[in-house]
Design an enzyme around this catalytic site. Structure first.
Site, PDB file in Angstrom:
ATOM      1  N   ASP A  66      13.448 -65.772  24.161  1.00 53.53           N
ATOM      2  CA  ASP A  66      13.350 -66.857  25.152  1.00 53.53           C
ATOM      3  C   ASP A  66      14.015 -66.543  26.483  1.00 53.53           C
ATOM      4  O   ASP A  66      13.952 -67.345  27.423  1.00 53.53           O
ATOM      5  CB  ASP A  66      13.825 -68.198  24.569  1.00 53.53           C
ATOM      6  CG  ASP A  66      15.320 -68.255  24.274  1.00 53.53           C
ATOM      7  OD1 ASP A  66      16.109 -67.636  24.993  1.00 53.53           O
ATOM      8  OD2 ASP A  66      15.693 -68.958  23.304  1.00 53.53           O
TER       9      ASP A  66
ATOM     10  N   ASP B  92      19.343 -64.224  27.432  1.00 52.97           N
ATOM     11  CA  ASP B  92      18.985 -65.428  26.681  1.00 52.97           C
ATOM     12  C   ASP B  92      18.862 -66.610  27.646  1.00 52.97           C
ATOM     13  O   ASP B  92      19.592 -66.672  28.642  1.00 52.97           O
ATOM     14  CB  ASP B  92      20.130 -65.694  25.669  1.00 52.97           C
ATOM     15  CG  ASP B  92      19.750 -66.583  24.511  1.00 52.97           C
ATOM     16  OD1 ASP B  92      18.929 -67.488  24.684  1.00 52.97           O
ATOM     17  OD2 ASP B  92      20.317 -66.373  23.410  1.00 52.97           O
TER      18      ASP B  92
ATOM     19  N   HIS C  62      18.736 -65.878  16.061  1.00 49.43           N
ATOM     20  CA  HIS C  62      19.920 -65.355  16.742  1.00 49.43           C
ATOM     21  C   HIS C  62      21.211 -65.490  15.945  1.00 49.43           C
ATOM     22  O   HIS C  62      22.230 -64.889  16.303  1.00 49.43           O
ATOM     23  CB  HIS C  62      20.069 -65.983  18.132  1.00 49.43           C
ATOM     24  CG  HIS C  62      20.441 -64.990  19.179  1.00 49.43           C
ATOM     25  ND1 HIS C  62      20.242 -65.186  20.536  1.00 49.43           N
ATOM     26  CD2 HIS C  62      21.012 -63.753  19.060  1.00 49.43           C
ATOM     27  CE1 HIS C  62      20.682 -64.119  21.193  1.00 49.43           C
ATOM     28  NE2 HIS C  62      21.159 -63.243  20.332  1.00 49.43           N
TER      29      HIS C  62
ATOM     30  N   HIS D  20      21.910 -70.875  15.016  1.00 51.22           N
ATOM     31  CA  HIS D  20      21.564 -69.840  16.010  1.00 51.22           C
ATOM     32  C   HIS D  20      22.053 -70.192  17.422  1.00 51.22           C
ATOM     33  O   HIS D  20      22.005 -69.337  18.307  1.00 51.22           O
ATOM     34  CB  HIS D  20      20.057 -69.533  16.008  1.00 51.22           C
ATOM     35  CG  HIS D  20      19.187 -70.598  16.624  1.00 51.22           C
ATOM     36  ND1 HIS D  20      17.900 -70.342  17.042  1.00 51.22           N
ATOM     37  CD2 HIS D  20      19.407 -71.909  16.876  1.00 51.22           C
ATOM     38  CE1 HIS D  20      17.362 -71.455  17.532  1.00 51.22           C
ATOM     39  NE2 HIS D  20      18.260 -72.411  17.432  1.00 51.22           N
TER      40      HIS D  20
ATOM     41  N   ASP E  86      24.332 -69.839  23.581  1.00 50.63           N
ATOM     42  CA  ASP E  86      24.668 -69.755  22.157  1.00 50.63           C
ATOM     43  C   ASP E  86      26.185 -69.771  21.954  1.00 50.63           C
ATOM     44  O   ASP E  86      26.758 -69.002  21.183  1.00 50.63           O
ATOM     45  CB  ASP E  86      24.012 -68.523  21.504  1.00 50.63           C
ATOM     46  CG  ASP E  86      22.486 -68.637  21.497  1.00 50.63           C
ATOM     47  OD1 ASP E  86      21.971 -69.766  21.650  1.00 50.63           O
ATOM     48  OD2 ASP E  86      21.808 -67.609  21.347  1.00 50.63           O
TER      49      ASP E  86
ATOM     50  N   GLU F 202      14.798 -63.791  17.657  1.00 48.28           N
ATOM     51  CA  GLU F 202      14.071 -65.044  17.860  1.00 48.28           C
ATOM     52  C   GLU F 202      12.561 -64.888  17.949  1.00 48.28           C
ATOM     53  O   GLU F 202      11.858 -65.860  18.224  1.00 48.28           O
ATOM     54  CB  GLU F 202      14.603 -65.824  19.086  1.00 48.28           C
ATOM     55  CG  GLU F 202      16.030 -66.344  18.915  1.00 48.28           C
ATOM     56  CD  GLU F 202      16.160 -67.528  17.961  1.00 48.28           C
ATOM     57  OE1 GLU F 202      15.169 -68.239  17.759  1.00 48.28           O
ATOM     58  OE2 GLU F 202      17.255 -67.722  17.401  1.00 48.28           O
TER      59      GLU F 202
ATOM     60  N   HIS G 165      19.729 -69.384  26.558  1.00 54.18           N
ATOM     61  CA  HIS G 165      20.843 -70.183  26.048  1.00 54.18           C
ATOM     62  C   HIS G 165      22.100 -69.334  25.975  1.00 54.18           C
ATOM     63  O   HIS G 165      22.022 -68.117  25.788  1.00 54.18           O
ATOM     64  CB  HIS G 165      20.525 -70.685  24.627  1.00 54.18           C
ATOM     65  CG  HIS G 165      19.177 -71.338  24.498  1.00 54.18           C
ATOM     66  ND1 HIS G 165      18.051 -70.628  24.150  1.00 54.18           N
ATOM     67  CD2 HIS G 165      18.790 -72.619  24.685  1.00 54.18           C
ATOM     68  CE1 HIS G 165      17.005 -71.461  24.123  1.00 54.18           C
ATOM     69  NE2 HIS G 165      17.421 -72.670  24.445  1.00 54.18           N
TER      70      HIS G 165
ATOM     71  N   ASP H 123      17.169 -62.061  23.371  1.00 52.64           N
ATOM     72  CA  ASP H 123      16.480 -63.223  22.790  1.00 52.64           C
ATOM     73  C   ASP H 123      15.124 -63.332  23.473  1.00 52.64           C
ATOM     74  O   ASP H 123      15.037 -63.271  24.711  1.00 52.64           O
ATOM     75  CB  ASP H 123      17.362 -64.458  23.066  1.00 52.64           C
ATOM     76  CG  ASP H 123      16.864 -65.745  22.415  1.00 52.64           C
ATOM     77  OD1 ASP H 123      15.642 -65.963  22.364  1.00 52.64           O
ATOM     78  OD2 ASP H 123      17.722 -66.544  21.990  1.00 52.64           O
TER      79      ASP H 123
HETATM   80  N1  LIG Z   1      19.318 -68.622  19.802  1.00 54.18           N
HETATM   81  C1  LIG Z   1      18.748 -69.706  20.284  1.00 54.18           C
HETATM   82  N2  LIG Z   1      17.461 -69.747  20.550  1.00 54.18           N
HETATM   83  N3  LIG Z   1      19.510 -70.739  20.490  1.00 54.18           N
HETATM   84  C2  LIG Z   1      19.048 -72.000  20.955  1.00 54.18           C
HETATM   85  C3  LIG Z   1      20.145 -72.994  20.910  1.00 54.18           C
HETATM   86  C4  LIG Z   1      19.707 -74.314  21.443  1.00 54.18           C
HETATM   87  C5  LIG Z   1      20.788 -75.365  21.523  1.00 54.18           C
HETATM   88  N4  LIG Z   1      21.785 -74.992  22.478  1.00 54.18           N
HETATM   89  C6  LIG Z   1      21.428 -75.610  20.174  1.00 54.18           C
HETATM   90  O1  LIG Z   1      22.560 -75.280  19.982  1.00 54.18           O
HETATM   91  O2  LIG Z   1      20.788 -76.152  19.306  1.00 54.18           O
HETATM   92 MN   LIG Z   2      17.684 -68.592  23.348  1.00 55.79          MN
HETATM   93 MN   LIG Z   3      19.777 -67.023  21.561  1.00 56.78          MN
END
Ligand SMILES: NC(=[NH2+])NCCC[C@H](N)C(=O)O
Ligand SMILES: [Mn+2]
Ligand SMILES: [Mn+2]
Length: 309
Positions: A231, A125, A98, A142, A129, A274, A127, A229
């Protein structure tokens, strides 16, 4: 008929686990271009982008992982996205982790600003981010692209120049959240981003969350970048991702969003991010992502006119 341009962005340095480098190849193997062409679109595969060579960047945040590599990707993808945004084509960026959105989103925002049009972003997502270097518990870049594109403080010189135009956080809508870090949460809540967690989907359903945002984009005559994403989706059906969080969007919810986006006619660019084929189960996640993209580009079971509701 849409003129779709596919650009591979095989970045994996922004994620905590390796494997996203194989993402673009997996989308090609799963038949993304053929699927979109069968829906009547013109599809051009531009191949993969190349990473710029970047020397060590100055920063007090030494926990940022593989920063010069991520910056190299961001710079290259920023230029590609800016160029593609100025053409009459709809780019799909095949990730890649990401962090690639640090380039794609900022490139589209920069081009939109020059055209005098507001750029909106739909972030699908688990998250948000929305970490900045100081708030990131992992140092994985990411987890930071939205904060970076919105111009939050504390980032090193990732683009090799100041952000040409910041993404307005009020033009961002996030859906699917179920993992937000402590300080990241404070930053997100202090911003003007619309952010919906899984509970919001449970209580209101996809349509009630998404329609007002799409109306806002349409009313502003805006451009809409979608960042999907893997996820975002429930890991039981989309296992090929390094940051699985249980309780994701169902197959039906994910397709529903894509169909609504298609009906809106508003989407102007798309990131698919991702996908980690190293973690996939016989290509099922790659195929699901291709199917979701097909829904976004017009595949449907029935023509609405033939239905009686
Ligand atoms: N693009 C993603 N899958 N991001 C996940 C981030 C997970 C977590 N918030 C981090 O900053 O490490
Ligand atoms: Mn994510
Ligand atoms: Mn993400």
């Amino acid at each position: 008929m849409t003129n779709i341009h596919l650009l591979g962005a095989p970045i994996e340095e922004g994620a905590g686990r390796r494997g996203c480098i194989m993402g673009p190849a997996a989308y090609r193997t799963a038949g993304l271009a053929e699927e979109l062409a069968s829906l009547g679109h013109e599809v051009v595969d531009l191949g993969d982008a190349q990473r710029d060579e970047v020397d060590a960047l100055e920063t007090e945040y030494t926990h940022l992982k593989l920063l010069p590599q991520v910056a190299g990707w961001a710079r290259s993808l920023h230029r590609h996205a800016y160029d593609l945004a100025k053409q009459d084509v709809l780019p799909i960026y095949l990730g890649g982790d990401h962090a690639l959105s640090m380039g794609t989103v900022t490139g589209h925002v920069a081009a939109a600003a020059e055209l005098g049009l507001p750029q909106f972003v739909l972030w699908l997502d688990a998250h948000s981010d929305f970490n900045v270097p100081a708030s990131s518990p992992s140092g994985n870049i990411h987890g930071m692209p939205v904060a970076f594109a919105c111009g939050l403080d504390g980032f090193p010189d990732i683009l090799g120049k100041p952000l040409p135009a910041p993404l307005e956080s009020r033009n961002v809508c996030m859906i699917g959240l179920r993992s937000v870090d402590g300080m990241e949460r404070d930053l997100l809540q202090a911003s003007d981003a619309l952010a919906y967690d899984m509970r919001a989907i449970d209580e209101h359903g996809i349509a009630k969350l998404l329609l007002p945002f799409l109306d806002q984009v349409a009313a502003a005559d805006g451009l809409l970048h979608v960042s999907l994403d893997v996820d975002f989706i429930e890991p039981d059906i989309a296992p090929a991702v390094g940051t699985t969080v249980p309780g994701g969007a169902t197959f039906r919810e994910a397709h529903h969003i894509m169909e609504m986006l298609h009906d809106s006619g508003l989407v102007t660019s798309l990131d698919l991010v991702e996908l980690n084929p190293f973690l996939d189960d016989r290509g099922r996640t790659a195929r699901l992502m291709v199917d979701l993209t097909a829904s976004l580009f017009g595949r449907r079971v029935l023509d609405r006119r033939t239905q009686s509701y």
